[in-house]
Design an enzyme around this catalytic site. Structure first.
Site, mmCIF file in Angstrom:
data_model
loop_
_atom_site.group_PDB
_atom_site.id
_atom_site.type_symbol
_atom_site.label_atom_id
_atom_site.label_comp_id
_atom_site.label_asym_id
_atom_site.label_seq_id
_atom_site.Cartn_x
_atom_site.Cartn_y
_atom_site.Cartn_z
ATOM 1 N N ASP A 173 -13.971 11.061 11.240
ATOM 2 C CA ASP A 173 -13.021 10.010 10.851
ATOM 3 C C ASP A 173 -11.650 10.655 10.689
ATOM 4 O OD1 ASP A 173 -13.625 6.959 9.727
ATOM 5 O OD2 ASP A 173 -11.696 7.774 9.076
ATOM 6 N N ARG A 187 0.814 -1.226 0.000
ATOM 7 C CA ARG A 187 0.000 0.000 0.000
ATOM 8 C C ARG A 187 0.844 1.271 0.000
ATOM 9 N NH1 ARG A 187 -5.131 -0.922 3.995
ATOM 10 N NH2 ARG A 187 -5.879 -2.858 3.095
HETATM 11 C C1 LIG Z 1 -13.983 -0.328 9.993
HETATM 12 S S1 LIG Z 1 -14.433 1.355 9.946
HETATM 13 C C2 LIG Z 1 -15.915 1.316 10.915
HETATM 14 C C3 LIG Z 1 -16.991 2.220 10.361
HETATM 15 C C4 LIG Z 1 -18.321 2.182 11.138
HETATM 16 N N1 LIG Z 1 -18.161 2.672 12.479
HETATM 17 C C5 LIG Z 1 -18.930 0.798 11.135
HETATM 18 O O1 LIG Z 1 -18.926 0.126 12.169
HETATM 19 O O2 LIG Z 1 -19.403 0.365 10.089
HETATM 20 C C6 LIG Z 1 -13.240 2.094 11.056
HETATM 21 C C7 LIG Z 1 -12.997 3.578 10.781
HETATM 22 O O3 LIG Z 1 -12.268 4.145 11.887
HETATM 23 C C8 LIG Z 1 -11.404 5.126 11.372
HETATM 24 N N2 LIG Z 1 -10.326 5.405 12.336
HETATM 25 C C9 LIG Z 1 -9.263 4.623 12.646
HETATM 26 N N3 LIG Z 1 -8.489 5.234 13.550
HETATM 27 C C10 LIG Z 1 -9.085 6.427 13.827
HETATM 28 C C11 LIG Z 1 -8.756 7.504 14.700
HETATM 29 N N4 LIG Z 1 -7.653 7.481 15.471
HETATM 30 N N5 LIG Z 1 -9.572 8.574 14.720
HETATM 31 C C12 LIG Z 1 -10.695 8.618 13.941
HETATM 32 N N6 LIG Z 1 -11.051 7.614 13.101
HETATM 33 C C13 LIG Z 1 -10.253 6.532 13.048
HETATM 34 C C14 LIG Z 1 -10.897 4.527 10.067
HETATM 35 O O4 LIG Z 1 -10.401 5.512 9.184
HETATM 36 C C15 LIG Z 1 -12.153 3.821 9.544
HETATM 37 O O5 LIG Z 1 -12.852 4.616 8.625
#
Ligand SMILES: C[S@@+](CC[C@H](N)C(=O)[O-])C[C@H]1O[C@@H](n2cnc3c(N)ncnc32)[C@H](O)[C@@H]1O
Length: 282
Positions: A150, A41
């Site tokens: 996010d 990536r």
């Molecule tokens: C797997 S998705 C989950 C989306 C949604 N909450 C769901 O359950 O369908 C996880 C998200 O968390 C975000 N994320 C990861 N670390 C983060 C951080 N430190 N602060 C804010 N967002 C974060 C990622 O970019 C990603 O879009």
């Protein structure tokens, strides 16, 4: 161009250093088993910057005047953004059938509800909450505000555009598609304005306690499938931040595989008919 010997491009030491930077910035911990995925990536990004090794890229991330913006670029490439509408329906039932009636009594003085979708990815969770609140008889005449954040600007762009491919609807009842979406180009569907206007999005890191202090008090926080990628120390920081942004008596909903075991004793566990959830005492 991905070289044939890609696996050799990122040494174990370079990998450890990069993982440390990622962890400090956003709390995500990568195991050794993710080394090839990270190499694949990030290598195109290394080349796009005109660099030839990961050591040069690491130095760029540490010492270049553009380091901060580059960390954002890096995180875009390594986060997992998987999400879809109406994910984990038993939990959404707990929200609409058990939590909403309790937090939105008829004699509530302000009739104002604030919900935070923390780690909202491309917005499906926040809009799902918007549809459920719109349909709730407990919220008739209420002012509803939903905030999604996010760390990835790319997914936030998708959330604001609110146009989704078929795959986002894998667990959506057709009734919701008919009622809350309009068909647009390429077989995609766009969320209608009635729901869009309930939701705002912001670029915020859940580890950034200072920036998060700008988020108001919430009645319910959804933070689902975000902390599964964090270690215990990072989870503790995030949970402290979420606790402060939840009003006393407000609810915290985590993903189905997540719990607060060993990370926080501040919340109380509430056993509902449809799910186990957490609540800020008070
Ligand atoms: C797997 S998705 C989950 C989306 C949604 N909450 C769901 O359950 O369908 C996880 C998200 O968390 C975000 N994320 C990861 N670390 C983060 C951080 N430190 N602060 C804010 N967002 C974060 C990622 O970019 C990603 O879009």
């Amino acid at each position: 161009m991905i070289p044939d010997d890609l696996e050799q491009m990122l040494s174990p030491l370079e990998y450890r250093l990069l993982c440390e930077l990622i962890y400090e910035y956003c709390g995500i911990r990568f195991e050794e088993s993710a080394r090839y995925m990270i190499t694949r990536r990030l290598w195109p990004r290394v080349r796009a910057l005109g660099l030839t090794t990961f050591t040069e890229y690491y130095r760029y991330l540490k010492y270049s005047p553009k380091a901060r913006g580059e960390l954002d670029e890096l995180v875009e490439r390594v986060t997992t953004n998987e999400t879809y509408f109406f994910r984990e329906d038993y939990q959404l039932r707990a929200f609409t059938e058990e939590i909403l009636p309790e937090i939105a009594p008829k004699d509530h003085p302000h009739k104002r509800l604030r919900i935070w979708s923390a780690g909202c990815s491309s917005g499906e969770e926040a809009y799902t909450i918007g549809m459920l609140c719109t349909e709730s008889r407990h919220l008739a005449g209420w002012d509803i505000e939903i905030f999604g954040n996010d760390i990835s600007k790319k997914v936030l762009g998708m959330a604001r555009a609110a146009r989704y491919p078929q795959s986002a609807f894998r667990s959506t009842d057709k009734r919701y598609i008919d009622r809350y979406f309009k068909a647009v180009d390429g077989g995609r569907y766009e969320v209608v304005d009635e729901i869009k206007k309930l939701v705002t999005f912001g670029h915020l890191n859940l580890l950034d306690s200072v920036a998060l202090s700008l988020v108001g008090q919430n009645d319910v926080i959804f933070c689902r499938n975000v902390m599964i990628y964090f270690d215990e120390a990072a989870r503790k920081i995030v949970l402290k931040n979420l606790f402060k942004r939840l009003r006393p008596g407000g609810y915290l909903l985590l993903g189905h595989s997540e719990s607060l075991l060993n990370v926080s004793t501040e919340f109380e566990i509430v056993s509902l008919k449809n799910d186990l959830v957490y609540r800020r005492p008070g």
